[in-house]
Design a protein around this motif. Structure first.
Motif, short mmCIF file in Angstrom:
data_model
loop_
_atom_site.label_atom_id
_atom_site.label_comp_id
_atom_site.label_asym_id
_atom_site.label_seq_id
_atom_site.Cartn_x
_atom_site.Cartn_y
_atom_site.Cartn_z
N LEU A 74 30.82 36.60 35.29
CA LEU A 74 30.17 36.37 36.59
C LEU A 74 29.84 37.75 37.15
O LEU A 74 30.73 38.56 37.39
CB LEU A 74 31.09 35.61 37.53
N SER A 75 28.54 38.01 37.35
CA SER A 75 28.13 39.37 37.68
C SER A 75 27.05 39.36 38.75
O SER A 75 25.95 38.85 38.52
CB SER A 75 27.61 40.07 36.42
N PRO A 76 27.32 39.92 39.95
CA PRO A 76 26.26 40.10 40.95
C PRO A 76 25.59 41.47 40.78
O PRO A 76 26.26 42.50 40.82
CB PRO A 76 27.02 40.02 42.27
N LEU A 77 24.28 41.46 40.59
CA LEU A 77 23.50 42.69 40.57
C LEU A 77 22.87 42.85 41.95
O LEU A 77 22.00 42.06 42.35
CB LEU A 77 22.42 42.64 39.49
N LEU A 132 39.44 44.89 28.63
CA LEU A 132 38.08 44.68 29.13
C LEU A 132 37.41 46.04 29.30
O LEU A 132 37.81 46.83 30.15
CB LEU A 132 38.11 43.93 30.46
N GLY A 133 36.38 46.33 28.50
CA GLY A 133 35.70 47.62 28.56
C GLY A 133 36.32 48.62 27.60
O GLY A 133 37.27 48.32 26.87
N SER A 134 35.78 49.84 27.61
CA SER A 134 36.23 50.88 26.67
C SER A 134 37.29 51.78 27.26
O SER A 134 37.95 52.53 26.54
CB SER A 134 35.03 51.74 26.23
N GLY A 135 37.44 51.77 28.60
CA GLY A 135 38.41 52.65 29.23
C GLY A 135 37.90 54.05 29.50
O GLY A 135 38.65 54.91 29.94
N ASP A 157 44.18 35.68 21.94
CA ASP A 157 44.48 36.53 23.09
C ASP A 157 43.42 36.30 24.16
O ASP A 157 42.23 36.20 23.85
CB ASP A 157 44.49 38.01 22.70
N ARG A 158 43.84 36.25 25.44
CA ARG A 158 42.91 36.01 26.54
C ARG A 158 43.17 37.00 27.67
O ARG A 158 44.33 37.29 27.98
CB ARG A 158 43.04 34.58 27.06
N THR A 159 42.08 37.48 28.27
CA THR A 159 42.17 38.38 29.42
C THR A 159 41.12 37.97 30.44
O THR A 159 39.98 37.67 30.07
CB THR A 159 41.94 39.84 29.02
N THR A 160 41.50 37.96 31.71
CA THR A 160 40.56 37.70 32.80
C THR A 160 40.70 38.82 33.83
O THR A 160 41.82 39.16 34.23
CB THR A 160 40.84 36.36 33.48
N LEU A 162 37.72 36.88 28.65
CA LEU A 162 37.50 37.17 27.23
C LEU A 162 38.61 36.56 26.40
O LEU A 162 39.79 36.74 26.70
CB LEU A 162 37.46 38.68 27.02
N SER A 163 38.22 35.82 25.36
CA SER A 163 39.17 35.25 24.41
C SER A 163 38.83 35.74 23.01
O SER A 163 37.66 35.67 22.59
CB SER A 163 39.10 33.71 24.42
#
Length: 269
Positions: A67-70, A144-147, A100-103, A90-91
């Protein structure tokens, strides 16, 4: 080798595969001074195999919601500011079984679009952007992401046109993304053709292409991905529109065969 023995590569694939796939609104044209726009996009995608350059698919299983608001604001006649935070779920399937799941909030993008030349029916713009891992947590699995923070410079060319008797536009964008850590730097080529079969309906055909260049970093591979997206934007009121579309990865290397869809609300103010 199975992807899920190498978590950094999964982070790279997901960094290269935004659900909305790229800019879908004004593109090279900055917003008018003192006006704004929000495009709130809900997207979902999944990958169950991959492209590895040898026509032998290997497991690249993941599922993703975003879910992303631009948010875009016309600062002056030639400049628009934009901000794009993203909430992601992300699963990822483990090679030994289980998921594995992350929100949470993933990387935030911010920058501006500056028109440097205008013709009768065309415009040339530059767009510097920062991608910041403000909420990155290395303990998340998958993360989530590359860090790492990224800096990007994008050149955009837009032109109004008529095709098959229909009014429309072409938008072409070439970008270089410089990373401060692994994975490798990226070159991007994004192409959009928009046509209006009706005054209140716009059809968008888009191509998003990414190639990583230079040293990929420990645990990462060089990656290519080629993605197509088809969508329609229906205007409901003078300031509100709805977009629905689908996208598919059609080729690549060390990347998933991602299939996705999106639903977006466009609001002008």
């Amino acid at each position: 080798m199975n992807l899920f023995l190498r978590p950094p590569l999964l982070a790279l694939l997901l960094t290269l595969s935004p659900l909305a796939a790229g800019p879908v609104c004004a593109g090279a044209w900055p917003l008018a001074e003192g006006t704004g726009q929000m495009i709130l996009t809900l997207g979902a995608s999944r990958s169950d195999a991959g492209f590895d350059g040898r026509d032998s698919g290997r497991g690249l299983e993941f599922r993703k919601w975003e879910l992303s608001p631009l948010l875009t604001w016309g600062l002056d006649a030639e400049t628009s500011l934009f901000l794009k935070p993203t909430l992601q779920r992300l699963s990822a399937d483990r090679s030994g079984g289980g998921t594995d799941r992350t929100t949470g909030l993933t990387d935030t993008e911010l920058g501006f679009t500056r028109a440097v030349w205008r013709g009768t029916d065309s415009v040339l713009s530059f767009q510097p952007m920062l991608r910041l891992p403000l909420f990155y947590d290395s303990d998340d699995s998958p993360a989530l992401g590359s860090g790492h923070a990224d800096a990007e410079m994008r050149v955009l060319y837009g032109r109004n046109l008529t095709l098959a008797g229909l009014p429309g536009f072409f938008d072409g964008q070439l970008a270089w993304r410089q990373r401060t850590g692994a994975p490798a730097n990226e070159a991007n080529l994004d192409l959009t053709l928009g046509l209006r079969p009706q005054a209140d309906l716009m059809l968008l055909l888009q191509s998003f292409n990414t190639v990583t260049l230079g040293h990929a970093g420990n645990g990462y591979d060089q990656t290519r991905r080629y993605k197509l997206q088809l969508s329609a934007v229906q205007q409901l009121t003078p300031t509100v529109s709805v977009q629905i579309g689908a996208n598919k990865a059609v080729g690549g290397r060390n990347d998933g065969n991602e299939l996705g869809g999106l639903l977006a609300l466009w609001v002008g103010f």
